[in-house]
Design a protein around this motif. Sequence first.
Motif, PDB file in Angstrom:
ATOM      1  N   TYR A 158       0.000   4.096  27.833  1.00 58.67           N
ATOM      2  CA  TYR A 158       0.830   3.247  28.537  1.00 58.67           C
ATOM      3  C   TYR A 158       0.623   3.379  29.754  1.00 58.67           C
ATOM      4  O   TYR A 158       0.606   4.584  30.330  1.00 58.67           O
ATOM      5  N   VAL A 208       6.438  -0.499  32.141  1.00 60.62           N
ATOM      6  CA  VAL A 208       7.913   0.042  32.464  1.00 60.62           C
ATOM      7  C   VAL A 208       8.504  -1.069  33.317  1.00 60.62           C
ATOM      8  O   VAL A 208       9.493  -1.587  32.901  1.00 60.62           O
ATOM      9  N   GLU A 232      15.197   5.299  26.837  1.00 61.42           N
ATOM     10  CA  GLU A 232      14.886   4.971  25.449  1.00 61.42           C
ATOM     11  C   GLU A 232      14.266   3.796  25.170  1.00 61.42           C
ATOM     12  O   GLU A 232      13.416   3.680  24.203  1.00 61.42           O
ATOM     13  N   LEU A 288      10.359   4.065  26.235  1.00 63.81           N
ATOM     14  CA  LEU A 288       9.802   5.009  25.581  1.00 63.81           C
ATOM     15  C   LEU A 288       9.603   5.091  24.022  1.00 63.81           C
ATOM     16  O   LEU A 288       8.768   5.208  23.365  1.00 63.81           O
ATOM     17  N   THR A 291       7.419   0.215  24.555  1.00 62.62           N
ATOM     18  CA  THR A 291       6.246   1.019  24.368  1.00 62.62           C
ATOM     19  C   THR A 291       6.566   1.852  23.069  1.00 62.62           C
ATOM     20  O   THR A 291       7.652   1.922  22.649  1.00 62.62           O
ATOM     21  N   ALA A 310       5.918   5.150  22.587  1.00 53.75           N
ATOM     22  CA  ALA A 310       5.648   6.581  23.211  1.00 53.75           C
ATOM     23  C   ALA A 310       6.046   7.667  22.020  1.00 53.75           C
ATOM     24  O   ALA A 310       5.682   8.557  21.636  1.00 53.75           O
ATOM     25  N   LEU A 311       7.478   7.550  21.774  1.00 53.12           N
ATOM     26  CA  LEU A 311       8.544   8.257  21.168  1.00 53.12           C
ATOM     27  C   LEU A 311       7.842   8.405  19.690  1.00 53.12           C
ATOM     28  O   LEU A 311       7.781   9.681  19.310  1.00 53.12           O
ATOM     29  N   SER A 341       6.266  11.975  25.330  1.00 53.98           N
ATOM     30  CA  SER A 341       7.326  11.126  25.764  1.00 53.98           C
ATOM     31  C   SER A 341       8.442  11.758  26.658  1.00 53.98           C
ATOM     32  O   SER A 341       8.666  11.087  27.437  1.00 53.98           O
ATOM     33  N   ALA A 352       7.120  12.222  29.971  1.00 55.01           N
ATOM     34  CA  ALA A 352       6.884  11.170  30.748  1.00 55.01           C
ATOM     35  C   ALA A 352       8.262  10.522  31.167  1.00 55.01           C
ATOM     36  O   ALA A 352       8.303   9.506  31.758  1.00 55.01           O
ATOM     37  N   ALA A 353       9.259  11.024  30.555  1.00 54.89           N
ATOM     38  CA  ALA A 353      10.789  10.640  30.683  1.00 54.89           C
ATOM     39  C   ALA A 353      11.028  10.392  32.430  1.00 54.89           C
ATOM     40  O   ALA A 353      11.705   9.478  32.556  1.00 54.89           O
ATOM     41  N   THR A 373       9.314   7.657  34.089  1.00 53.81           N
ATOM     42  CA  THR A 373      10.047   6.353  33.492  1.00 53.81           C
ATOM     43  C   THR A 373      11.089   6.079  33.980  1.00 53.81           C
ATOM     44  O   THR A 373      11.446   4.862  34.474  1.00 53.81           O
ATOM     45  N   TYR A 424      17.520  11.168  26.985  1.00 58.71           N
ATOM     46  CA  TYR A 424      16.492  11.064  26.396  1.00 58.71           C
ATOM     47  C   TYR A 424      15.856  12.330  26.063  1.00 58.71           C
ATOM     48  O   TYR A 424      15.468  12.481  24.591  1.00 58.71           O
TER      49      TYR A 424
END
Length: 519
Positions: free
Chosen positions: A445, A450, A463, A466, A470, A472-473, A480, A483-484, A487, A509
Motif C-alpha cells: 500500500y 490513506v 483501524e 489498515l 487496505t 494490511a492488518l 501494519s 505502519a500505524a 497512517t 491500534y
Amino acid sequence: MDRNSSIDHVTSFDGYWDVVIVGGGATGLGVGVDAAQRGYKTLLLEQEDFAKGTSSRSTKLVHGGVRYLRQGNISLVFEALHERGLLSQNAPHLVSHQAFIVPSFVWWDGPFYGAGLKAYDLLAGKLGLGPSKMLSKEETLRRIPNLEPNGLRGGVVYFDGQFDDSRMAVNLAQTMEEHGGVALNYAKVKGLLKAGRMVDGVVVQDRETGREIDVHARVVVNATGVFVDDLLKMDNPEARSIVAPSQGVHLVFDKEFLPGDTAIMVPHTTDGRVLFAVPWHDKVVVGTTDTPVSAVNLEPRALDEEIDFILVNAARYMAKDPSRSDIKSVFAGLRPLVKGEEGQSTAQLSRDHHLVVSPTGLVTITGGKWTTYRRMAEDTVNHAALVAGLPERECSTKSLKVHGWLKNVDRADPLHVYGSDGIYVKKLMKSDPLLAEKLHANLPYVKAEVVWAVREEMARTVEDVLARRTRALFLDAKASIEAAPETARLIAKERGLGDDWVQEQVAAYNDLAKGYCMS
C-alpha cells in the motif's frame, strides 16, 4: 462519501425515512443498496465501521459451497452459484475466478469428487466459471508444488470465485449513496421509538460527538449479524434468541506455502468441515474452523486449539509444513447461524438466510453468507416494503453495477481493487510524489490510499484504513503496527486533528493488532 455531510443530512431530515437499516455489514449494506435503488428514502446506521465484524473476516470466497452439496442442500448451492455469477458480473474489479484442486490420496476420492463437482458445474449453468476435470498426479503437483506428494494419486480441479470482502462493503456503501441513500458509520442505535406497540424509528447516537438523534422510520430492518438478538430484545425483552454464533478462524502465511495461483480444497478434516488454502493479495489464507461460542463481541480471538487444528490439517496436505512462527496474521469472525434442533453442532446448521417480522413490525434478517447477500437483500426489502405499506417497486439489483465497476483490470496492480476509482488514486500520487511512497516495505500500500480512504471512503481511524480500506492488518499484522504512526499522521492531516489524537490512535491500534500477531 463524506461523513460530515451524512450526519448533517440525518440531523436536518424532517419527517419519516422509508427504510432505516441497523447494521453495516454485508447484509445491511445489501439491503441499503436494494432499498435505495428502488427509490425508497433509505438510511443505514452502523455502530462501528462498515464490515467491522464478520463481513471483513471471511474466507474471501464467492462460492456455491461444495460442502453444502455434500450435505444435500441443493437449493442453497443452486442459489449461491447463481448469485456468484451475478456478483462476478456486477463487481469484476473485486471478484475473480479462482481455480481449486481437491487432492486425491485414496482411489475413490477422484471419481467421488469428480462426479460431485460435475453436478456443481451443472447447477451453475450459464453462470459457471469453468468446467471441472480430473488431473494426474504430475499435473496436480505442477499446479500446487507444495502439495504433499506421498500417496498422492491426482486431483480434481474446479472453479469458484474469490473477492476482497471489506473492499466490497465499502463499494456497496458508495453504491447505496449513488442511488440516494445515506450510509453512516459510528452511529450506534441506543433504543427503538414506538408509536403505540409498533416500531416507529430509532434513537441513534453519533459516537464522534455523543449527540443523540430521534430518527423516525416507516420500517426498521435489523441486520446486525451476530447481534440481532440484542435488537430483538430491545424491541421485546421476552423475544426468543434466534442466533447460534459460531467462530471461524483463518491463518495467513507467505506465498511460499502455496506458490502458483491455484487454491487447495481439503475435503476431510476432523470436525467434518472442509479446509481451504487460498492465494490472496500475494499471501495465502488458510481456514476455517467452526467453534460454537456463547458470547459475541466485535473482536473475537482465535483459540489455541483452533490455530493448532488448522496447522495440523494443513500439514497433512503441504510438503513444507507451516508453523506458528510462519503466521503473518490470525483473524477470527463470528457466523450468525440460525438456531437448529437441540444438540446440533454449528457445523450442521443451515447457512440459509432467515427472515422474521416481529408483531411490532421490526424486520430481522440473519444467517446467509456473503455470496448470497444480494438475494437476502431482495427478500428483506420485499418484506419491509409490505410491512411499511411502501409503493410496490421491483428489485433490479441483478444487473446493478457495484461502485468501481471495471471489467478489464490488471490484477498484478495493487490498485486494481479500486476499479474505476484507481485512476483518481494514481492522480493523487502524481500530484504529490510523497503520496506515492509505500506505507511499509512489506506491504503493497501507498500513502495516497490513506488520503483517498479519508476523503472518499469515510475512513475515520487508523483501524479503518489498515484493517478494511487496505488489508494490511490481515496480510501482515506486525508490519501494519509499524505502519500505524505514519497512517495516523496522514489521517490527522486530512481531518485537521492534532498530535494527541495521533498518539491515542497509534496506541489503540497497537492494542488491537497485537491480537492478530503470534507472540
